[in-house]
Design a protein around this motif. Structure first.
Motif, PDB file in Angstrom:
ATOM      1  N   ARG A 103     -62.250   5.088 -24.131  1.00 23.04           N
ATOM      2  CA  ARG A 103     -61.217   5.431 -23.448  1.00 23.04           C
ATOM      3  C   ARG A 103     -61.295   4.832 -21.539  1.00 23.04           C
ATOM      4  O   ARG A 103     -62.279   4.911 -21.742  1.00 23.04           O
ATOM      5  CB  ARG A 103     -60.639   6.948 -22.988  1.00 23.04           C
ATOM      6  N   THR A 104     -60.141   5.146 -20.683  1.00 23.17           N
ATOM      7  CA  THR A 104     -61.024   4.131 -19.693  1.00 23.17           C
ATOM      8  C   THR A 104     -60.688   5.352 -18.331  1.00 23.17           C
ATOM      9  O   THR A 104     -59.361   5.490 -18.613  1.00 23.17           O
ATOM     10  CB  THR A 104     -59.967   2.626 -19.309  1.00 23.17           C
ATOM     11  N   LEU A 105     -61.600   5.575 -17.752  1.00 27.35           N
ATOM     12  CA  LEU A 105     -60.666   6.569 -16.566  1.00 27.35           C
ATOM     13  C   LEU A 105     -60.731   5.587 -15.210  1.00 27.35           C
ATOM     14  O   LEU A 105     -62.269   5.401 -14.974  1.00 27.35           O
ATOM     15  CB  LEU A 105     -62.048   7.990 -16.047  1.00 27.35           C
ATOM     16  N   VAL A 106     -60.321   5.672 -14.229  1.00 28.75           N
ATOM     17  CA  VAL A 106     -59.927   4.624 -13.024  1.00 28.75           C
ATOM     18  C   VAL A 106     -60.122   6.192 -11.904  1.00 28.75           C
ATOM     19  O   VAL A 106     -58.800   7.189 -11.595  1.00 28.75           O
ATOM     20  CB  VAL A 106     -58.941   3.863 -13.157  1.00 28.75           C
ATOM     21  N   LEU A 107     -61.063   5.763 -10.984  1.00 27.49           N
ATOM     22  CA  LEU A 107     -61.133   6.509  -9.991  1.00 27.49           C
ATOM     23  C   LEU A 107     -60.240   5.419  -8.417  1.00 27.49           C
ATOM     24  O   LEU A 107     -61.020   4.442  -8.506  1.00 27.49           O
ATOM     25  CB  LEU A 107     -62.109   7.356  -9.578  1.00 27.49           C
ATOM     26  N   LYS A 108     -59.373   6.123  -7.612  1.00 26.84           N
ATOM     27  CA  LYS A 108     -59.037   5.802  -6.319  1.00 26.84           C
ATOM     28  C   LYS A 108     -58.869   6.685  -5.859  1.00 26.84           C
ATOM     29  O   LYS A 108     -59.083   7.612  -5.422  1.00 26.84           O
ATOM     30  CB  LYS A 108     -57.359   5.441  -7.322  1.00 26.84           C
ATOM     31  N   ARG A 109     -58.821   5.887  -4.189  1.00 28.51           N
ATOM     32  CA  ARG A 109     -58.892   7.322  -3.591  1.00 28.51           C
ATOM     33  C   ARG A 109     -57.734   7.715  -2.953  1.00 28.51           C
ATOM     34  O   ARG A 109     -56.956   7.368  -2.634  1.00 28.51           O
ATOM     35  CB  ARG A 109     -59.363   6.004  -1.726  1.00 28.51           C
ATOM     36  N   THR A 110     -57.870   9.075  -2.415  1.00 27.29           N
ATOM     37  CA  THR A 110     -56.577   9.398  -2.302  1.00 27.29           C
ATOM     38  C   THR A 110     -56.341   9.078  -1.240  1.00 27.29           C
ATOM     39  O   THR A 110     -54.985   9.290  -0.673  1.00 27.29           O
ATOM     40  CB  THR A 110     -57.310  11.177  -2.281  1.00 27.29           C
ATOM     41  N   ALA A 111     -56.576   9.051   0.090  1.00 27.36           N
ATOM     42  CA  ALA A 111     -56.129   8.408   1.507  1.00 27.36           C
ATOM     43  C   ALA A 111     -55.317   7.132   1.025  1.00 27.36           C
ATOM     44  O   ALA A 111     -54.875   6.411   1.906  1.00 27.36           O
ATOM     45  CB  ALA A 111     -56.937   8.246   2.255  1.00 27.36           C
ATOM     46  N   ASP A 112     -55.898   6.149   0.198  1.00 26.08           N
ATOM     47  CA  ASP A 112     -54.901   5.252  -0.284  1.00 26.08           C
ATOM     48  C   ASP A 112     -55.573   4.666  -1.821  1.00 26.08           C
ATOM     49  O   ASP A 112     -56.350   3.660  -1.952  1.00 26.08           O
ATOM     50  CB  ASP A 112     -56.459   3.746   0.847  1.00 26.08           C
ATOM     51  N   THR A 113     -54.595   4.391  -2.558  1.00 26.16           N
ATOM     52  CA  THR A 113     -55.055   4.606  -4.179  1.00 26.16           C
ATOM     53  C   THR A 113     -54.575   3.113  -4.279  1.00 26.16           C
ATOM     54  O   THR A 113     -54.927   3.128  -5.433  1.00 26.16           O
ATOM     55  CB  THR A 113     -53.336   4.972  -4.856  1.00 26.16           C
ATOM     56  N   ASN A 114     -54.294   2.208  -2.948  1.00 27.35           N
ATOM     57  CA  ASN A 114     -54.333   1.228  -3.746  1.00 27.35           C
ATOM     58  C   ASN A 114     -56.089   0.512  -3.435  1.00 27.35           C
ATOM     59  O   ASN A 114     -57.215  -1.083  -3.966  1.00 27.35           O
ATOM     60  CB  ASN A 114     -54.289   0.043  -3.070  1.00 27.35           C
ATOM     61  N   THR A 115     -56.827   2.001  -3.305  1.00 23.75           N
ATOM     62  CA  THR A 115     -57.965   1.472  -3.747  1.00 23.75           C
ATOM     63  C   THR A 115     -59.226   2.165  -4.842  1.00 23.75           C
ATOM     64  O   THR A 115     -59.247   3.952  -5.216  1.00 23.75           O
ATOM     65  CB  THR A 115     -59.417   2.495  -2.047  1.00 23.75           C
ATOM     66  N   VAL A 116     -59.866   1.511  -5.325  1.00 22.96           N
ATOM     67  CA  VAL A 116     -60.260   1.401  -6.592  1.00 22.96           C
ATOM     68  C   VAL A 116     -61.309   1.889  -6.280  1.00 22.96           C
ATOM     69  O   VAL A 116     -62.451   0.796  -5.822  1.00 22.96           O
ATOM     70  CB  VAL A 116     -60.668   0.763  -7.311  1.00 22.96           C
ATOM     71  N   VAL A 117     -62.343   3.521  -6.950  1.00 20.11           N
ATOM     72  CA  VAL A 117     -63.275   3.230  -6.312  1.00 20.11           C
ATOM     73  C   VAL A 117     -64.445   3.358  -7.255  1.00 20.11           C
ATOM     74  O   VAL A 117     -65.902   2.949  -7.464  1.00 20.11           O
ATOM     75  CB  VAL A 117     -63.783   5.049  -5.981  1.00 20.11           C
ATOM     76  N   ALA A 118     -63.717   3.540  -8.537  1.00 19.06           N
ATOM     77  CA  ALA A 118     -65.488   3.520  -9.955  1.00 19.06           C
ATOM     78  C   ALA A 118     -63.642   3.708 -11.466  1.00 19.06           C
ATOM     79  O   ALA A 118     -63.132   4.157 -11.683  1.00 19.06           O
ATOM     80  CB  ALA A 118     -66.268   4.468 -10.163  1.00 19.06           C
ATOM     81  N   THR A 119     -64.144   2.105 -12.073  1.00 15.06           N
ATOM     82  CA  THR A 119     -63.282   2.716 -13.407  1.00 15.06           C
ATOM     83  C   THR A 119     -64.837   2.546 -14.022  1.00 15.06           C
ATOM     84  O   THR A 119     -66.113   2.177 -14.817  1.00 15.06           O
ATOM     85  CB  THR A 119     -63.077   0.955 -13.529  1.00 15.06           C
ATOM     86  N   ILE A 120     -64.874   3.737 -15.633  1.00 14.75           N
ATOM     87  CA  ILE A 120     -65.303   4.291 -15.828  1.00 14.75           C
ATOM     88  C   ILE A 120     -64.976   4.232 -17.526  1.00 14.75           C
ATOM     89  O   ILE A 120     -63.648   5.231 -17.576  1.00 14.75           O
ATOM     90  CB  ILE A 120     -65.809   5.948 -15.951  1.00 14.75           C
ATOM     91  N   ALA A 121     -65.402   3.471 -18.620  1.00 14.84           N
ATOM     92  CA  ALA A 121     -65.389   3.635 -19.645  1.00 14.84           C
ATOM     93  C   ALA A 121     -66.017   4.310 -20.409  1.00 14.84           C
ATOM     94  O   ALA A 121     -67.627   4.007 -20.696  1.00 14.84           O
ATOM     95  CB  ALA A 121     -65.654   1.535 -19.992  1.00 14.84           C
ATOM     96  N   PHE A 122     -66.102   4.925 -21.761  1.00 13.01           N
ATOM     97  CA  PHE A 122     -66.616   6.416 -22.318  1.00 13.01           C
ATOM     98  C   PHE A 122     -65.471   5.934 -23.013  1.00 13.01           C
ATOM     99  O   PHE A 122     -64.260   5.918 -23.594  1.00 13.01           O
ATOM    100  CB  PHE A 122     -66.044   7.140 -21.494  1.00 13.01           C
ATOM    101  N   ALA A 123     -66.445   6.202 -24.653  1.00 11.74           N
ATOM    102  CA  ALA A 123     -65.557   6.706 -26.241  1.00 11.74           C
ATOM    103  C   ALA A 123     -65.572   8.782 -25.893  1.00 11.74           C
ATOM    104  O   ALA A 123     -66.219   8.948 -25.671  1.00 11.74           O
ATOM    105  CB  ALA A 123     -67.281   5.906 -27.305  1.00 11.74           C
ATOM    106  N   VAL A 124     -64.399   8.888 -27.024  1.00 12.84           N
ATOM    107  CA  VAL A 124     -64.039   9.697 -27.190  1.00 12.84           C
ATOM    108  C   VAL A 124     -64.819  10.703 -28.737  1.00 12.84           C
ATOM    109  O   VAL A 124     -63.700  10.214 -29.297  1.00 12.84           O
ATOM    110  CB  VAL A 124     -62.662  10.527 -26.868  1.00 12.84           C
ATOM    111  N   ALA A 125     -65.525  11.678 -28.936  1.00 10.65           N
ATOM    112  CA  ALA A 125     -65.615  11.774 -30.521  1.00 10.65           C
ATOM    113  C   ALA A 125     -64.794  13.345 -30.835  1.00 10.65           C
ATOM    114  O   ALA A 125     -64.697  13.262 -30.147  1.00 10.65           O
ATOM    115  CB  ALA A 125     -67.091  11.979 -30.685  1.00 10.65           C
ATOM    116  N   ALA A 126     -64.043  12.989 -31.862  1.00 14.78           N
ATOM    117  CA  ALA A 126     -63.191  13.900 -32.145  1.00 14.78           C
ATOM    118  C   ALA A 126     -63.933  15.119 -32.584  1.00 14.78           C
ATOM    119  O   ALA A 126     -65.498  15.159 -32.677  1.00 14.78           O
ATOM    120  CB  ALA A 126     -63.108  13.318 -34.202  1.00 14.78           C
TER     121      ALA A 126
END
Length: 265
Positions: A103-126
């Protein structure tokens, strides 16, 4: 029933988009009296549970919107805020069920949602609970992620608590979990030489009120009282609960250091 139709449309999309809507779908199903209806709100594959915690130490990039697989997962998340608990009712669960897989979690600035703060890739286990932390960022430094596997097994007679150490300023630390105002000079570290970006083992403790103090690793016994970097003066723990204490820098980085407590179960 328009909202139900919208949710059904989402379920026709790939699983990666629908995954975070399981709780919302279940809530809508119950609200509309369709709890006996077949299939549409039942998971179609193995799921785990995910929580996100904002520990970003940058006032410019620290207030974020979290987007998981293209679906809003949290809005206007400030320092020490977790989601999905921060979502409006009825979506106030501590964790959200997510389909297993990458899965991928993308964090964007609340004040400017065109700005990506971080992109976090991680695996979800059952059948596994996980917390995704975003930490750092002070002085324009990189915002890094840290993912923990959470064991939320309950004890009928004790509380379970652990520490997640995310304070780079503190360095390695000794952690004391004691009765309030216990003498650190005669105490033994409950957790010794805990490195930064480490999740401790879980501690099983009797229900009661505790004091949690953090000092630099290896501090001499007589010097501990004057070297306390983090002090949770009163932590009430009840049986049949699980808590995580997060040790961190302050919201702009550096000292004074702080700690906040997450309710896991």
């Amino acid at each position: 029933m328009t909202m139900i139709s919208t949710m059904l449309d989402f379920r026709r999309r790939p699983a990666s988009v629908a995954n975070v809507l399981l709780l919302a779908g279940a809530a809508l199903s119950a609200a509309c009296g369709t709890k006996d209806a077949a299939a549409p709100f039942e998971p179609t594959g193995p799921t785990g549970r995910v929580r996100f915690v904002n520990v970003i130490t940058d006032t410019t990039r620290g207030r974020v919107n979290a987007i998981l697989e293209g679906v809003p997962f949290g809005v206007n998340l400030t320092y020490a805020t977790s989601t999905p608990a921060a979502l409006p009712a009825p979506n106030t669960a501590l964790y959200s069920p997510i389909y297993a897989g990458n899965r991928t979690l993308v964090l964007k600035r609340t004040a400017d949602t065109n700005t990506v703060v971080a992109t976090i890739a991680f695996a979800v286990a059952a059948s596994q609970d996980q917390t995704v932390y975003a930490a750092g960022g002070a002085a324009a430094s990189t915002i890094a992620n840290f993912v923990t596997t959470d064991d939320n097994t309950l004890s009928a007679t004790q509380a379970r608590v652990r520490v997640v150490h995310l304070s780079p300023t503190a360095g390695a630390v000794d952690i004391f979990v004691t009765a309030p105002n216990a003498d650190l000079a005669t105490a033994t570290p409950t957790l010794a030489n805990v490195a930064v970006r480490t999740a401790s083992a879980y501690l099983a403790v009797p229900a009661g009120t505790y004091q949690v103090r953090v000092v630099p690793a290896g501090t001499a016994a007589a010097a501990r009282a004057g070297a306390v970097a983090i002090n949770v003066a009163s932590l009430a723990l009840t049986a049949n609960t699980v808590r995580t204490i997060v040790a961190a820098d302050n919201n702009i980085g550096g000292a004074p250091l702080r700690a906040f407590v997450l309710i896991d179960r």
